[in-house]
Design a protein around this motif. Structure first.
Motif, PDB file in Angstrom:
ATOM      1  N   VAL A  28       0.300  -1.360  -0.062  1.00 26.42           N
ATOM      2  CA  VAL A  28      -0.261  -0.089   0.447  1.00 26.42           C
ATOM      3  C   VAL A  28       0.716   1.185   0.109  1.00 26.42           C
ATOM      4  N   LYS A  29       0.045   1.944  -0.974  1.00 30.66           N
ATOM      5  CA  LYS A  29       1.519   3.077  -0.789  1.00 30.66           C
ATOM      6  C   LYS A  29       0.050   4.560   0.626  1.00 30.66           C
ATOM      7  N   LEU A  30       0.738   5.260   0.872  1.00 27.53           N
ATOM      8  CA  LEU A  30      -0.629   6.012   2.122  1.00 27.53           C
ATOM      9  C   LEU A  30       1.056   7.430   1.521  1.00 27.53           C
ATOM     10  N   PHE A  31      -0.245   8.919   1.565  1.00 27.05           N
ATOM     11  CA  PHE A  31       0.764   9.924   1.215  1.00 27.05           C
ATOM     12  C   PHE A  31      -0.085  11.380   1.437  1.00 27.05           C
ATOM     13  N   ASP A  32       0.154  12.022   1.944  1.00 30.14           N
ATOM     14  CA  ASP A  32      -0.362  13.157   2.318  1.00 30.14           C
ATOM     15  C   ASP A  32      -0.742  14.555   0.891  1.00 30.14           C
ATOM     16  N   PRO A  33      -1.969  14.244   1.225  1.00 31.43           N
ATOM     17  CA  PRO A  33      -2.127  15.249  -0.070  1.00 31.43           C
ATOM     18  C   PRO A  33      -2.499  16.922  -0.212  1.00 31.43           C
ATOM     19  N   ALA A  34      -1.736  16.760   0.762  1.00 35.50           N
ATOM     20  CA  ALA A  34      -1.395  18.784   1.142  1.00 35.50           C
ATOM     21  C   ALA A  34      -0.043  18.823   1.079  1.00 35.50           C
ATOM     22  N   GLY A  35       0.808  17.746   1.157  1.00 33.29           N
ATOM     23  CA  GLY A  35       2.783  17.745   1.780  1.00 33.29           C
ATOM     24  C   GLY A  35       3.383  17.499   0.949  1.00 33.29           C
ATOM     25  N   ALA A  36       4.307  16.981   1.000  1.00 31.14           N
ATOM     26  CA  ALA A  36       5.604  15.583   0.584  1.00 31.14           C
ATOM     27  C   ALA A  36       5.368  14.367   1.010  1.00 31.14           C
ATOM     28  N   ALA A  37       4.633  14.334   2.507  1.00 32.02           N
ATOM     29  CA  ALA A  37       4.779  12.959   2.567  1.00 32.02           C
ATOM     30  C   ALA A  37       4.091  11.883   1.912  1.00 32.02           C
ATOM     31  N   THR A  38       5.413  10.594   1.382  1.00 33.57           N
ATOM     32  CA  THR A  38       4.802   9.402   1.572  1.00 33.57           C
ATOM     33  C   THR A  38       5.260   8.290   2.269  1.00 33.57           C
ATOM     34  N   TRP A  39       4.374   6.952   2.590  1.00 36.20           N
ATOM     35  CA  TRP A  39       4.571   5.730   2.966  1.00 36.20           C
ATOM     36  C   TRP A  39       4.295   4.881   1.444  1.00 36.20           C
ATOM     37  N   LEU A  40       5.114   3.962   1.575  1.00 39.02           N
ATOM     38  CA  LEU A  40       4.641   2.764   0.569  1.00 39.02           C
ATOM     39  C   LEU A  40       5.544   1.420   1.617  1.00 39.02           C
ATOM     40  N   ALA A  71      -1.845   4.528  14.139  1.00 37.27           N
ATOM     41  CA  ALA A  71      -2.859   5.248  14.715  1.00 37.27           C
ATOM     42  C   ALA A  71      -2.378   6.397  15.008  1.00 37.27           C
ATOM     43  N   GLU A  72      -0.512   7.221  14.344  1.00 38.02           N
ATOM     44  CA  GLU A  72      -0.409   8.406  14.174  1.00 38.02           C
ATOM     45  C   GLU A  72      -0.774   9.008  12.890  1.00 38.02           C
ATOM     46  N   LEU A  73      -0.322   7.844  12.170  1.00 41.74           N
ATOM     47  CA  LEU A  73      -1.001   8.117  10.551  1.00 41.74           C
ATOM     48  C   LEU A  73      -2.774   8.715  10.335  1.00 41.74           C
ATOM     49  N   GLU A  74      -3.459   8.002  11.119  1.00 39.99           N
ATOM     50  CA  GLU A  74      -4.670   7.889  10.661  1.00 39.99           C
ATOM     51  C   GLU A  74      -5.724   9.112  11.968  1.00 39.99           C
ATOM     52  N   GLY A  75      -3.991   9.850  12.493  1.00 40.81           N
ATOM     53  CA  GLY A  75      -4.821  11.347  13.527  1.00 40.81           C
ATOM     54  C   GLY A  75      -4.168  12.571  12.659  1.00 40.81           C
ATOM     55  N   VAL A  76      -3.729  11.869  11.400  1.00 42.45           N
ATOM     56  CA  VAL A  76      -2.655  13.135  10.759  1.00 42.45           C
ATOM     57  C   VAL A  76      -3.825  14.177  10.879  1.00 42.45           C
ATOM     58  N   ARG A  77      -3.232  15.291  10.748  1.00 39.14           N
ATOM     59  CA  ARG A  77      -4.790  16.162  10.116  1.00 39.14           C
ATOM     60  C   ARG A  77      -3.836  17.308   8.973  1.00 39.14           C
ATOM     61  N   GLY A  78      -3.521  18.099   8.582  1.00 41.33           N
ATOM     62  CA  GLY A  78      -2.969  19.518   8.023  1.00 41.33           C
ATOM     63  C   GLY A  78      -3.417  20.616   7.889  1.00 41.33           C
ATOM     64  N   PRO A  79      -2.804  21.664   7.774  1.00 38.81           N
ATOM     65  CA  PRO A  79      -3.379  22.232   7.944  1.00 38.81           C
ATOM     66  C   PRO A  79      -4.972  22.748   6.913  1.00 38.81           C
ATOM     67  N   LEU A  80      -5.260  22.296   6.542  1.00 40.75           N
ATOM     68  CA  LEU A  80      -5.923  22.633   5.515  1.00 40.75           C
ATOM     69  C   LEU A  80      -7.512  21.457   5.922  1.00 40.75           C
ATOM     70  N   GLY A  81      -7.143  20.485   7.115  1.00 41.94           N
ATOM     71  CA  GLY A  81      -7.708  19.412   7.266  1.00 41.94           C
ATOM     72  C   GLY A  81      -8.025  17.872   6.580  1.00 41.94           C
ATOM     73  N   PHE A  82      -7.104  18.265   5.826  1.00 37.02           N
ATOM     74  CA  PHE A  82      -7.245  16.974   4.994  1.00 37.02           C
ATOM     75  C   PHE A  82      -6.128  15.562   6.080  1.00 37.02           C
ATOM     76  N   GLY A  83      -6.306  14.777   6.058  1.00 33.61           N
ATOM     77  CA  GLY A  83      -5.816  13.104   6.608  1.00 33.61           C
ATOM     78  C   GLY A  83      -4.671  12.833   5.589  1.00 33.61           C
ATOM     79  N   ILE A  84      -3.958  11.464   6.453  1.00 36.62           N
ATOM     80  CA  ILE A  84      -3.185  10.777   5.468  1.00 36.62           C
ATOM     81  C   ILE A  84      -4.572   9.900   4.970  1.00 36.62           C
ATOM     82  N   GLU A  85      -3.782   9.653   2.695  1.00 38.11           N
ATOM     83  CA  GLU A  85      -4.765   9.069   1.942  1.00 38.11           C
ATOM     84  C   GLU A  85      -3.904   8.189   1.682  1.00 38.11           C
ATOM     85  N   ARG A  86      -4.806   6.961   0.772  1.00 39.89           N
ATOM     86  CA  ARG A  86      -4.386   5.257   0.708  1.00 39.89           C
ATOM     87  C   ARG A  86      -4.681   6.117  -1.136  1.00 39.89           C
TER      88      ARG A  86
END
Length: 135
Positions: A28-40, A71-86
């Motif tokens: 799975v690839k997870l990413f921050d839709p409002a930033g540069a963070a990505t996880w494979l 749990a930390e990834l699920e709790g992330v909310r960026g400045p625009l309120g977006f969370g991490i997505e798959r």
């Protein structure tokens, strides 16, 4: 969005139960839709299912293999309120070592066919037992 649905969870747990020397393909690839963070992500620890393992890139130019808390990834909310997505369209094609080598070359996680092929060739030159193509 559920980051890790049941079918993906099963694959991650299966990868987490194999030998530590295994080099699984990212599930799975997870990413921050409002930033540069990505996880494979390749694995979920069977004894601690909140802990994921994979290639982590926080967008600072130094991606690395490591552990991250679901749990930390699920709790992330960026400045625009977006969370991490798959990434619903991601399909891992190479072992994690190839993505890690390509990320080292690029300074970020990449899906560039050219860089992934270059990374796979470089790793094969050092370890001829790797398969010639993607997984």
């Amino acid at each position: 969005m559920i980051l890790i649905p049941d079918d993906i969870r099963e694959r991650l747990l299966a990868n987490g139960a194999v030998e530590p020397e295994a080099d699984p393909v990212p599930v799975v690839k997870l990413f921050d839709p409002a930033g540069a963070a990505t996880w494979l992500i390749t694995e979920m620890m069977p004894h601690e299912p909140d802990i994921l393992f994979g290639l982590c890139d926080l967008g600072f130019g130094c991606p690395e293999l490591g552990y991250v808390s679901l749990a930390e990834l699920e709790g992330v909310r960026g400045p625009l309120g977006f969370g991490i997505e798959r990434d619903l369209h991601f399909v891992g094609r190479f072992p994690l070592s190839v993505y890690a080598e390509a990320a080292r070359l690029a300074g970020q996680i990449t899906e560039s066919e050219r860089l992934l092929a270059q990374a796979a060739a470089a790793l094969r030159a050092h370890n001829p037992e790797l398969p010639p193509n993607g997984a």
